[in-house]
Design an enzyme around this catalytic site. Sequence first.
Site, PDB file in Angstrom:
ATOM      1  N   GLY A 143       6.767   4.611   8.559  1.00 15.86           N
ATOM      2  CA  GLY A 143       5.956   5.807   8.748  1.00 15.86           C
ATOM      3  C   GLY A 143       6.134   6.345  10.150  1.00 15.86           C
ATOM      4  CD  GLU A 176      12.820   3.458   8.290  1.00 16.52           C
ATOM      5  OE1 GLU A 176      12.712   4.398   9.109  1.00 16.52           O
ATOM      6  OE2 GLU A 176      12.905   3.616   7.071  1.00 16.52           O
ATOM      7  CB  CYS A 178      12.763   8.251   8.841  1.00 17.85           C
ATOM      8  SG  CYS A 178      13.662   7.329   7.615  1.00 17.85           S
ATOM      9  CD  GLU A 219       9.960  11.931  12.369  1.00 22.96           C
ATOM     10  OE1 GLU A 219       8.891  11.318  12.512  1.00 22.96           O
ATOM     11  OE2 GLU A 219      10.957  11.449  11.790  1.00 22.96           O
ATOM     12  CE  LYS A 269      -1.919   2.615   3.080  1.00 27.03           C
ATOM     13  NZ  LYS A 269      -1.759   3.905   2.356  1.00 27.03           N
ATOM     14  CB  THR A 293       6.816   6.666  16.441  1.00 27.61           C
ATOM     15  OG1 THR A 293       8.152   6.689  15.917  1.00 27.61           O
ATOM     16  CG2 THR A 293       6.812   5.871  17.727  1.00 27.61           C
ATOM     17  CD  GLU A 294      -0.316   9.484  16.131  1.00 24.10           C
ATOM     18  OE1 GLU A 294       0.403  10.298  15.499  1.00 24.10           O
ATOM     19  OE2 GLU A 294      -1.540   9.613  16.273  1.00 24.10           O
TER      20      GLU A 294
END
Length: 511
Positions: free
Chosen positions: A252, A274, A308, A407, A199, A254-255
């Site tokens: 993507g 990651e 990232c 971030e 996706k 962390t949440e």
Amino acid sequence: MALASAQSTSGIVPEVDQFIRSRTRRMLIDGKWVESASGKTFATHNPATEDILAEVPAGEKEDVDRAVRAARRAFENGPWRRMTASERGRALWKLADLIEKHGEEFAQLETLDNGKPLAVARVADVPLVVDHFRYYAGWATKVEGETIPVSIPGQRFLNYTLREPVGVVGQIIPWNFPLLMAAWKLGAALACGNTVVLKPAEQTPLSALRLGELLEEAGIPAGVVNIVTGYGETAGAAIAAHPDLDKVAFTGSTEVGKEVMRAATGNLKRVSLELGGKSPNIIFADADLDEAAVGAASAIYFNHGQCCCAGSRLFIEQKAYDKVMPKLIDFSQKVKLGPGMDPATEMGPLVSSEQYQRVTGYLAAGKQEGARVAAGGGRPKDLSKGYFVQPTVFADVRPDMKVIREEIFGPVVCAIPFKDPSEVAAAGNDTTYGLAAAVWTRDIGKAHRMAETLRAGTVWINCYNVFDAASPFGGYKQSGFGREMGKAALDLYTQLKSVWVNLGPHGDNGQ
Ligand code: NAI
Ligand code: MG
């Protein structure tokens, strides 16, 4: 005719022109280009103009189900299973050749959909993708087990391991390097013989769809790679929770990574993540300060800070602070912002209106909490359209500020002076993240000691943002787990089987 000539002057190749002008795309399930089951679509935008580029299917749970069924069939019964490792490797190599052949198209699609400068897409994204597939083409024939000496009294056994594919894999990727993230996910998974439901991010689906068009020609059978476009909350969540996927790989925030992991517990599918970063970039006074200052700028401004591993916390040894800062500020003020398709552009827009809101929200928060804007700090005055943000340097920051802790994922760096290595090691590690770090120094011993001390999956010494398909990449702490790239990625996409063969009691055969 008028439109065609206008577009040719803007440098868009006919294939991309056609790709975009056909407007409504389909997604790839079981080797067929299909609409979403609901018939719903969503628009993807050019972030430099805010115009709609194309409509793509809004895939949802039903579409993911369909794609997983196709991938399952392809894994269990399809020709993929019967192909030799060498044939699989050749298909990946062929895919690399085809991407290279259509490299300009891919670069332009990436620029139009994501916003990055075309020159960057040409020299970074596309060649890295090609290299990546070639690298994993080579691994297909080298996924080996071992024979293991076992010590069972009185009886002889042959024990060996088989390294087998995990099975059917869901892969959810972000928008910052759309095609490269697809390559990182697909290369290792396919080399190891898995099948995939991929996706792409809803902001940047086009290059993955174009990649899908090359699979058949490369010799990758129908159903081996399925590409479902859709939103995270619907298509992404359906992948993470799917009961018949053996693994989910996610890149993507962390949440969302945490949500993916929670959703994966239903069938205990394998998970690799990651995630984000807040990487420390550390300049010692004994470094080549010109090089380090330029390195610090590119560490944060590459891809507009939407990396990232962006070097978003810049630690400068006190003694060198007043030498490095003017160079960094000067660099920041000279960066030429503009649409990615303009050859003069050095930095394009952020990917989306949402990301623009997020980054400018951090700019406001930094100012409100008392950080000083040393460069940039807002929207460039000369660009009225597009999601542009100036390269920004914050100084006078405190360790508890939002701009230091969270971030930002934009071209925003916080500069922080420090006195000695132990202070900066502690400050550098004072983050929930651990994706990357860098050290600039001419002292080789100090460089290696810092590399050991910093809690990060990648440490760069006197460089930043260097990548190679052969070198593993991934996070410590809440930057995730599992390593993509290199030999290490084979662990993500294989599982070990231990086989025991009874060879009879000792003594036969004179042994
Ligand atoms: P995101 O984490 O929401 O999106 C990444 C991918 O996950 C997309 O394909 C998205 O559709 C999918 N997704 C979203 N929600 C999902 C869910 N509930 N279940 C399954 N999949 C889901 O990232 P977003 O919103 O685009 O950006 C937010 C922040 O995330 C950025 O500001 C940045 O800090 C960070 N980020 C980090 C990236 C990295 O490379 N580590 C890449 C993109 C964003
Ligand atoms: Mg999101």
